[in-house]
Motif scaffolding. Structure first.
Motif, PDB file in Angstrom:
ATOM      1  N   ALA A 129       0.849  -1.117   0.101  1.00 52.16           N
ATOM      2  CA  ALA A 129      -0.026   0.041   0.098  1.00 52.16           C
ATOM      3  C   ALA A 129       0.853   1.212   0.027  1.00 52.16           C
ATOM      4  CB  ALA A 129      -0.856  -0.167   1.326  1.00 52.16           C
ATOM      5  N   GLY A 130       0.547   2.151  -0.796  1.00 57.59           N
ATOM      6  CA  GLY A 130       1.218   3.447  -1.003  1.00 57.59           C
ATOM      7  C   GLY A 130       0.889   4.413  -2.098  1.00 57.59           C
ATOM      8  N   GLY A 131       1.527   5.405  -2.095  1.00 55.98           N
ATOM      9  CA  GLY A 131       1.317   6.422  -3.114  1.00 55.98           C
ATOM     10  C   GLY A 131       0.570   7.605  -2.504  1.00 55.98           C
ATOM     11  N   ALA A 132       0.514   8.674  -3.393  1.00 56.67           N
ATOM     12  CA  ALA A 132      -0.100   9.717  -3.209  1.00 56.67           C
ATOM     13  C   ALA A 132      -1.583   9.717  -2.839  1.00 56.67           C
ATOM     14  CB  ALA A 132       0.100  11.171  -4.190  1.00 56.67           C
ATOM     15  N   ARG A 133      -2.286   8.988  -3.678  1.00 59.68           N
ATOM     16  CA  ARG A 133      -3.799   9.065  -3.409  1.00 59.68           C
ATOM     17  C   ARG A 133      -4.047   8.021  -2.143  1.00 59.68           C
ATOM     18  NH1 ARG A 133      -3.184   9.128  -9.306  1.00 59.68           N
ATOM     19  NH2 ARG A 133      -4.200  10.699 -10.172  1.00 59.68           N
ATOM     20  N   TYR A 134      -3.229   7.033  -1.885  1.00 62.93           N
ATOM     21  CA  TYR A 134      -3.267   6.140  -0.913  1.00 62.93           C
ATOM     22  C   TYR A 134      -3.045   7.326   0.421  1.00 62.93           C
ATOM     23  CZ  TYR A 134      -2.532   2.792   2.843  1.00 62.93           C
ATOM     24  OH  TYR A 134      -2.749   2.140   4.034  1.00 62.93           O
ATOM     25  N   ARG A 135      -2.442   7.899   0.311  1.00 61.92           N
ATOM     26  CA  ARG A 135      -2.236   8.972   1.613  1.00 61.92           C
ATOM     27  C   ARG A 135      -3.436   9.877   1.783  1.00 61.92           C
ATOM     28  NH1 ARG A 135      -1.477  13.974   2.090  1.00 61.92           N
ATOM     29  NH2 ARG A 135      -0.522  14.219  -0.074  1.00 61.92           N
ATOM     30  N   MET A 136      -3.975  10.565   0.636  1.00 64.95           N
ATOM     31  CA  MET A 136      -4.897  11.195   0.456  1.00 64.95           C
ATOM     32  C   MET A 136      -6.209  10.799   1.216  1.00 64.95           C
ATOM     33  SD  MET A 136      -3.876  13.249  -2.667  1.00 64.95           S
ATOM     34  CE  MET A 136      -5.416  14.130  -3.229  1.00 64.95           C
ATOM     35  N   LYS A 137      -6.388   9.377   0.729  1.00 66.92           N
ATOM     36  CA  LYS A 137      -7.586   8.581   1.172  1.00 66.92           C
ATOM     37  C   LYS A 137      -7.537   8.527   2.444  1.00 66.92           C
ATOM     38  CE  LYS A 137      -8.505   4.834  -1.517  1.00 66.92           C
ATOM     39  NZ  LYS A 137      -8.329   3.878  -2.291  1.00 66.92           N
ATOM     40  N   THR A 215       4.602   7.655  -0.320  1.00 69.31           N
ATOM     41  CA  THR A 215       5.024   6.431  -0.946  1.00 69.31           C
ATOM     42  C   THR A 215       4.670   5.401   0.292  1.00 69.31           C
ATOM     43  OG1 THR A 215       6.828   4.904  -1.732  1.00 69.31           O
ATOM     44  CG2 THR A 215       7.420   6.904  -0.167  1.00 69.31           C
ATOM     45  N   VAL A 216       5.274   4.270   0.407  1.00 72.66           N
ATOM     46  CA  VAL A 216       4.957   3.149   1.526  1.00 72.66           C
ATOM     47  C   VAL A 216       5.348   3.675   2.640  1.00 72.66           C
ATOM     48  CG1 VAL A 216       5.655   0.961   2.177  1.00 72.66           C
ATOM     49  CG2 VAL A 216       5.770   1.359  -0.156  1.00 72.66           C
ATOM     50  N   PRO A 217       4.487   3.872   3.521  1.00 75.04           N
ATOM     51  CA  PRO A 217       4.443   4.499   4.854  1.00 75.04           C
ATOM     52  C   PRO A 217       5.050   3.374   5.835  1.00 75.04           C
ATOM     53  CG  PRO A 217       2.224   3.579   4.587  1.00 75.04           C
ATOM     54  CD  PRO A 217       2.937   3.493   3.581  1.00 75.04           C
ATOM     55  N   GLY A 218       5.721   3.736   6.981  1.00 78.02           N
ATOM     56  CA  GLY A 218       6.402   2.639   7.816  1.00 78.02           C
ATOM     57  C   GLY A 218       7.765   3.278   8.097  1.00 78.02           C
ATOM     58  N   HIS A 241      -2.664   0.956  -3.952  1.00 74.56           N
ATOM     59  CA  HIS A 241      -1.283   0.215  -4.196  1.00 74.56           C
ATOM     60  C   HIS A 241      -0.608   0.556  -5.364  1.00 74.56           C
ATOM     61  CE1 HIS A 241      -4.703  -1.947  -2.348  1.00 74.56           C
ATOM     62  NE2 HIS A 241      -3.914  -2.822  -1.533  1.00 74.56           N
ATOM     63  N   ALA A 242      -0.082   1.852  -5.389  1.00 74.31           N
ATOM     64  CA  ALA A 242       0.654   2.443  -6.456  1.00 74.31           C
ATOM     65  C   ALA A 242       1.671   1.735  -6.929  1.00 74.31           C
ATOM     66  CB  ALA A 242       1.063   3.837  -6.411  1.00 74.31           C
ATOM     67  N   THR A 243       1.928   1.311  -8.087  1.00 76.10           N
ATOM     68  CA  THR A 243       3.426   0.927  -8.522  1.00 76.10           C
ATOM     69  C   THR A 243       4.642   1.459  -8.030  1.00 76.10           C
ATOM     70  OG1 THR A 243       2.108  -0.032 -10.534  1.00 76.10           O
ATOM     71  CG2 THR A 243       4.643  -0.191 -10.478  1.00 76.10           C
ATOM     72  N   SER A 244       4.350   2.877  -8.043  1.00 70.28           N
ATOM     73  CA  SER A 244       5.707   3.603  -7.462  1.00 70.28           C
ATOM     74  C   SER A 244       5.929   3.429  -6.184  1.00 70.28           C
ATOM     75  CB  SER A 244       5.126   5.236  -7.507  1.00 70.28           C
ATOM     76  OG  SER A 244       4.122   5.429  -6.759  1.00 70.28           O
ATOM     77  N   ALA A 245       4.791   2.761  -5.155  1.00 69.25           N
ATOM     78  CA  ALA A 245       5.290   2.285  -4.001  1.00 69.25           C
ATOM     79  C   ALA A 245       6.333   1.114  -3.957  1.00 69.25           C
ATOM     80  CB  ALA A 245       3.949   2.074  -3.285  1.00 69.25           C
ATOM     81  N   ALA A 246       5.790   0.269  -4.817  1.00 71.80           N
ATOM     82  CA  ALA A 246       6.683  -1.040  -4.964  1.00 71.80           C
ATOM     83  C   ALA A 246       8.072  -0.708  -5.586  1.00 71.80           C
ATOM     84  CB  ALA A 246       6.195  -2.132  -5.903  1.00 71.80           C
TER      85      ALA A 246
END
Length: 286
Positions: A129-137, A215-218, A241-246
């Motif tokens: 999980a990660g990416g700009a949209r993930y953080r915003m959500k 990006t990926v939190p943690g 689950h942005a590809t950029s996170a991976a």
């Protein structure tokens, strides 16, 4: 199903299969239950758990505040999730294990490897999980909860939780402690009586702590770069689950293999076989 008291909280878990231990951090966000490996999205389609139990002792569990595990009204951090995972290894007498994370479970797996590399044989990070949209959500979800709690009061949050079977993801008004509210009347009573200003400070600080990057939190990137644990990274490809996170994990982890396969080509035939091949190539614990 067995439970253990870890860090003062009940943890519901299951052990299945035979072979080297594999500690699995469930997908599902704030409803990360052990059933998620068989019921959530891509993991249901791939049948990963059933395949992995043929060769590994798979340890699955409900993350704190999820399913049958307990919770505590506090500013929850990644370190708290790490303590649950390490405590479960200790409870089961497992000195070293492979780790596998699904979705946001990847963040805890990586954080555990950073904090306790001596306990980790390898990591499989599936669809992190990660990416700009993930953080915003995530921030929007917590904001909607705080707006509702401020307008209606925490007693109404409890009433809403008891009158619904939805989770925090489906109905943000319910908040991240909804499962504990439903299961534990004493917790629900303490929750309802919490001062509103204290609650706002805790929850707003919690979301800032957990989801502080695009990006990926943690774990911090510098800590990932210094990690020499072997890893397999499998990319996702959507807003959560942005590809950029991976790719971020690939950039930071110097001992990582990146399975560069689109989600549509991650099938019940290819994905379990790729994971098994990776795990089988990792040297056994001494």
């Amino acid at each position: 199903m067995p439970t253990a008291v870890i860090d003062g909280l009940v943890t519901r878990y299951e052990v299945a299969g035979e072979g080297p231990p594999l500690l699995m951090f469930s997908p599902g966000g704030f409803d990360a239950t052990l059933e998620g490996w068989r019921t959530v999205g891509v993991y249901r389609r791939l049948g990963l758990l059933d395949r992995l139990t043929r060769d590994y002792t798979c340890v699955t569990f409900d993350r704190r505040e999820s399913g049958g595990s307990g919770g505590r009204l506090e500013r929850v951090s990644w370190a708290d999730y790490v303590r649950q995972g390490v405590g479960l290894l200790d409870h089961l007498g497992i000195e070293r294990a492979h780790l596998m994370g699904g979705c946001v479970g990847c963040s805890t797996a990586a954080a555990l490897a950073v904090a306790h590399p001596e306990r980790v044989l390898s990591m499989v990070l599936y669809s992190p999980a990660g990416g700009a949209r993930y953080r915003m959500k995530q921030h929007a979800r917590f904001t909607r909860h705080l707006v509702y709690a401020d307008a209606e009061g925490l007693e109404q949050v409890v009433a809403l939780a008891r009158g619904s079977d939805a989770g925090f993801t489906a109905d943000p008004r319910l908040g991240p402690w909804v499962n504990v509210i439903r299961r534990d009347p004493e917790f629900a009573d303490r929750y309802a009586r919490t001062a509103s200003d204290r609650y706002y400070t805790m929850v707003s600080g919690m979301v800032r702590l957990l989801f502080d990057r695009d990006t990926v939190p943690g774990p911090e990137p510098e800590d990932l770069i210094g990690l020499d644990v072997p890893a397999l990274i499998v990319p996702g490809q959507d807003d959560s689950h942005a590809t950029s996170a991976a790719r971020f994990l690939q950039e930071c982890l110097g001992h990582a293999e990146y399975w560069d396969v689109p989600v549509a080509e991650q099938t019940a035939e290819t994905a379990p076989a790729r994971i098994a091949a990776f795990l089988g190539g990792v040297p056994a614990a001494e």
